[in-house]
Design a protein around this motif. Structure first.
Motif, PDB file in Angstrom:
ATOM      1  N   GLU A  16      39.994  44.562  33.140  1.00  0.00           N
ATOM      2  CA  GLU A  16      39.084  43.773  32.304  1.00  0.00           C
ATOM      3  C   GLU A  16      38.234  42.802  33.119  1.00  0.00           C
ATOM      4  OE1 GLU A  16      43.164  41.801  32.132  1.00  0.00           O
ATOM      5  OE2 GLU A  16      42.426  43.827  31.911  1.00  0.00           O
ATOM      6  N   CYS A  17      38.509  42.679  34.428  1.00  0.00           N
ATOM      7  CA  CYS A  17      37.763  41.749  35.281  1.00  0.00           C
ATOM      8  C   CYS A  17      36.804  42.449  36.237  1.00  0.00           C
ATOM      9  CB  CYS A  17      38.730  40.883  36.081  1.00  0.00           C
ATOM     10  SG  CYS A  17      39.746  39.830  35.046  1.00  0.00           S
ATOM     11  N   GLU A  18      36.771  43.762  36.216  1.00  0.00           N
ATOM     12  CA  GLU A  18      35.872  44.497  37.104  1.00  0.00           C
ATOM     13  C   GLU A  18      34.429  44.186  36.744  1.00  0.00           C
ATOM     14  OE1 GLU A  18      36.957  48.598  36.925  1.00  0.00           O
ATOM     15  OE2 GLU A  18      38.794  48.287  38.060  1.00  0.00           O
ATOM     16  N   GLY A  19      33.644  43.842  37.754  1.00  0.00           N
ATOM     17  CA  GLY A  19      32.237  43.522  37.545  1.00  0.00           C
ATOM     18  C   GLY A  19      31.977  42.069  37.185  1.00  0.00           C
ATOM     19  N   LEU A  20      33.022  41.272  37.012  1.00  0.00           N
ATOM     20  CA  LEU A  20      32.847  39.862  36.695  1.00  0.00           C
ATOM     21  C   LEU A  20      32.758  39.051  37.983  1.00  0.00           C
ATOM     22  CD1 LEU A  20      35.411  39.370  33.773  1.00  0.00           C
ATOM     23  CD2 LEU A  20      32.983  39.895  33.632  1.00  0.00           C
ATOM     24  N   GLU A  21      32.102  37.897  37.909  1.00  0.00           N
ATOM     25  CA  GLU A  21      31.970  37.045  39.080  1.00  0.00           C
ATOM     26  C   GLU A  21      33.162  36.098  39.196  1.00  0.00           C
ATOM     27  OE1 GLU A  21      29.054  33.732  38.761  1.00  0.00           O
ATOM     28  OE2 GLU A  21      28.616  34.630  36.811  1.00  0.00           O
ATOM     29  N   VAL A  22      33.450  35.691  40.420  1.00  0.00           N
ATOM     30  CA  VAL A  22      34.502  34.702  40.676  1.00  0.00           C
ATOM     31  C   VAL A  22      33.850  33.334  40.599  1.00  0.00           C
ATOM     32  CG1 VAL A  22      36.131  33.832  42.380  1.00  0.00           C
ATOM     33  CG2 VAL A  22      35.814  36.283  42.128  1.00  0.00           C
ATOM     34  N   LYS A  23      34.487  32.418  39.865  1.00  0.00           N
ATOM     35  CA  LYS A  23      33.897  31.106  39.655  1.00  0.00           C
ATOM     36  C   LYS A  23      34.967  30.023  39.751  1.00  0.00           C
ATOM     37  CE  LYS A  23      30.876  28.684  36.465  1.00  0.00           C
ATOM     38  NZ  LYS A  23      30.111  28.776  35.239  1.00  0.00           N
ATOM     39  N   VAL A  24      34.571  28.880  40.310  1.00  0.00           N
ATOM     40  CA  VAL A  24      35.434  27.705  40.353  1.00  0.00           C
ATOM     41  C   VAL A  24      34.917  26.737  39.306  1.00  0.00           C
ATOM     42  CG1 VAL A  24      36.269  25.787  41.746  1.00  0.00           C
ATOM     43  CG2 VAL A  24      35.892  28.003  42.818  1.00  0.00           C
ATOM     44  N   GLN A  25      35.786  26.322  38.397  1.00  0.00           N
ATOM     45  CA  GLN A  25      35.409  25.357  37.364  1.00  0.00           C
ATOM     46  C   GLN A  25      36.175  24.061  37.587  1.00  0.00           C
ATOM     47  OE1 GLN A  25      36.204  27.208  33.555  1.00  0.00           O
ATOM     48  NE2 GLN A  25      34.144  28.052  33.455  1.00  0.00           N
ATOM     49  N   SER A  26      35.529  22.952  37.220  1.00  0.00           N
ATOM     50  CA  SER A  26      36.140  21.644  37.372  1.00  0.00           C
ATOM     51  C   SER A  26      36.165  20.951  36.021  1.00  0.00           C
ATOM     52  CB  SER A  26      35.329  20.824  38.370  1.00  0.00           C
ATOM     53  OG  SER A  26      35.902  19.569  38.543  1.00  0.00           O
ATOM     54  N   SER A  27      37.279  20.298  35.708  1.00  0.00           N
ATOM     55  CA  SER A  27      37.424  19.562  34.460  1.00  0.00           C
ATOM     56  C   SER A  27      36.656  18.245  34.555  1.00  0.00           C
ATOM     57  CB  SER A  27      38.897  19.274  34.192  1.00  0.00           C
ATOM     58  OG  SER A  27      39.038  18.365  33.125  1.00  0.00           O
ATOM     59  N   ILE A  35      40.131  28.419  39.583  1.00  0.00           N
ATOM     60  CA  ILE A  35      39.330  29.558  40.019  1.00  0.00           C
ATOM     61  C   ILE A  35      39.792  30.780  39.245  1.00  0.00           C
ATOM     62  CG2 ILE A  35      40.888  30.132  41.929  1.00  0.00           C
ATOM     63  CD1 ILE A  35      38.379  30.979  43.525  1.00  0.00           C
ATOM     64  N   GLY A  36      38.859  31.679  38.963  1.00  0.00           N
ATOM     65  CA  GLY A  36      39.202  32.905  38.251  1.00  0.00           C
ATOM     66  C   GLY A  36      37.980  33.787  38.083  1.00  0.00           C
ATOM     67  N   THR A  42      31.922  35.690  26.918  1.00  0.00           N
ATOM     68  CA  THR A  42      32.827  34.813  26.170  1.00  0.00           C
ATOM     69  C   THR A  42      32.873  33.394  26.730  1.00  0.00           C
ATOM     70  OG1 THR A  42      34.745  35.423  27.520  1.00  0.00           O
ATOM     71  CG2 THR A  42      34.327  36.744  25.539  1.00  0.00           C
ATOM     72  N   GLY A  43      32.419  33.221  27.975  1.00  0.00           N
ATOM     73  CA  GLY A  43      32.466  31.909  28.608  1.00  0.00           C
ATOM     74  C   GLY A  43      33.859  31.509  29.060  1.00  0.00           C
ATOM     75  N   ARG A  44      34.749  32.484  29.187  1.00  0.00           N
ATOM     76  CA  ARG A  44      36.143  32.215  29.553  1.00  0.00           C
ATOM     77  C   ARG A  44      36.394  32.556  31.015  1.00  0.00           C
ATOM     78  NH1 ARG A  44      39.944  35.401  26.114  1.00  0.00           N
ATOM     79  NH2 ARG A  44      41.455  34.242  27.336  1.00  0.00           N
ATOM     80  N   LEU A  45      37.350  31.863  31.591  1.00  0.00           N
ATOM     81  CA  LEU A  45      37.803  32.113  32.949  1.00  0.00           C
ATOM     82  C   LEU A  45      39.109  32.902  32.857  1.00  0.00           C
ATOM     83  CD1 LEU A  45      36.743  31.292  35.753  1.00  0.00           C
ATOM     84  CD2 LEU A  45      38.356  29.406  35.704  1.00  0.00           C
ATOM     85  N   LEU A  46      39.096  34.147  33.311  1.00  0.00           N
ATOM     86  CA  LEU A  46      40.258  35.024  33.216  1.00  0.00           C
ATOM     87  C   LEU A  46      41.059  34.993  34.518  1.00  0.00           C
ATOM     88  CD1 LEU A  46      38.401  38.062  31.632  1.00  0.00           C
ATOM     89  CD2 LEU A  46      39.693  36.307  30.438  1.00  0.00           C
ATOM     90  N   TYR A  47      42.365  35.111  34.409  1.00  0.00           N
ATOM     91  CA  TYR A  47      43.283  35.092  35.550  1.00  0.00           C
ATOM     92  C   TYR A  47      43.054  33.836  36.393  1.00  0.00           C
ATOM     93  CZ  TYR A  47      44.600  39.805  34.315  1.00  0.00           C
ATOM     94  OH  TYR A  47      45.079  40.899  33.647  1.00  0.00           O
ATOM     95  N   SER A  48      42.965  32.708  35.725  1.00  0.00           N
ATOM     96  CA  SER A  48      42.670  31.456  36.417  1.00  0.00           C
ATOM     97  C   SER A  48      43.896  30.910  37.137  1.00  0.00           C
ATOM     98  CB  SER A  48      42.132  30.423  35.437  1.00  0.00           C
ATOM     99  OG  SER A  48      43.076  30.144  34.444  1.00  0.00           O
ATOM    100  N   GLU A  49      43.635  30.231  38.243  1.00  0.00           N
ATOM    101  CA  GLU A  49      44.673  29.608  39.052  1.00  0.00           C
ATOM    102  C   GLU A  49      44.207  28.215  39.450  1.00  0.00           C
ATOM    103  OE1 GLU A  49      45.591  32.034  42.428  1.00  0.00           O
ATOM    104  OE2 GLU A  49      45.884  33.814  41.220  1.00  0.00           O
ATOM    105  N   LEU A  50      45.148  27.319  39.622  1.00  0.00           N
ATOM    106  CA  LEU A  50      44.868  25.952  40.027  1.00  0.00           C
ATOM    107  C   LEU A  50      44.414  25.921  41.483  1.00  0.00           C
ATOM    108  CD1 LEU A  50      44.996  22.930  39.253  1.00  0.00           C
ATOM    109  CD2 LEU A  50      47.332  22.936  40.127  1.00  0.00           C
ATOM    110  N   VAL A  51      43.385  25.105  41.773  1.00  0.00           N
ATOM    111  CA  VAL A  51      42.867  24.956  43.127  1.00  0.00           C
ATOM    112  C   VAL A  51      43.142  23.529  43.579  1.00  0.00           C
ATOM    113  CG1 VAL A  51      40.790  24.903  44.547  1.00  0.00           C
ATOM    114  CG2 VAL A  51      41.038  26.651  42.799  1.00  0.00           C
ATOM    115  N   ARG A  52      43.871  23.401  44.668  1.00  0.00           N
ATOM    116  CA  ARG A  52      44.150  22.072  45.222  1.00  0.00           C
ATOM    117  C   ARG A  52      43.380  21.824  46.507  1.00  0.00           C
ATOM    118  NH1 ARG A  52      50.440  22.450  43.927  1.00  0.00           N
ATOM    119  NH2 ARG A  52      50.312  21.811  41.757  1.00  0.00           N
ATOM    120  N   SER A  53      42.965  22.904  47.196  1.00  0.00           N
ATOM    121  CA  SER A  53      42.211  22.770  48.435  1.00  0.00           C
ATOM    122  C   SER A  53      41.349  24.017  48.623  1.00  0.00           C
ATOM    123  CB  SER A  53      43.154  22.593  49.623  1.00  0.00           C
ATOM    124  OG  SER A  53      43.875  23.784  49.857  1.00  0.00           O
ATOM    125  N   ASP A  54      40.519  23.982  49.666  1.00  0.00           N
ATOM    126  CA  ASP A  54      39.683  25.140  49.966  1.00  0.00           C
ATOM    127  C   ASP A  54      40.528  26.337  50.402  1.00  0.00           C
ATOM    128  OD1 ASP A  54      37.376  23.806  49.293  1.00  0.00           O
ATOM    129  OD2 ASP A  54      36.970  23.141  51.345  1.00  0.00           O
TER     130      ASP A  54
END
Length: 68
Positions: A16-27, A35-36, A42-54
């Motif tokens: 379901e993520c093929e062809g989608l872009e990878v994006k980092v979102q900030s609260s 990141i996900g 839909t404006g949703r971030l799929l398979y998102s993970e917490l980012v603490r550093s680069d």
């Protein structure tokens, strides 16, 4: 030199993520970053993970075998 050598094989990108872009979102409230795979429809971030550093961002790309 390490005695234990682990080879790394990237995970396949989920169907379901093929062809989608990878994006980092900030609260805006807490500044927490995730990141996900971003779905523009839909404006949703799929398979998102917490980012603490680069390094976490680099790991996400490496995890799925993507180029930045």
């Amino acid at each position: 030199m390490s005695v234990f050598h682990r080879s790394f094989k990237p995970k396949p990108i989920p169907k379901e993520c093929e062809g989608l872009e990878v994006k980092v979102q900030s609260s805006t409230c807490t500044g927490e970053r995730t990141i996900g795979f971003f779905d523009r429809v839909t404006g949703r971030l799929l398979y998102s993970e917490l980012v603490r550093s680069d390094d976490d961002i680099e790991w996400f790309y490496k995890k799925y075998g993507l180029k930045r």
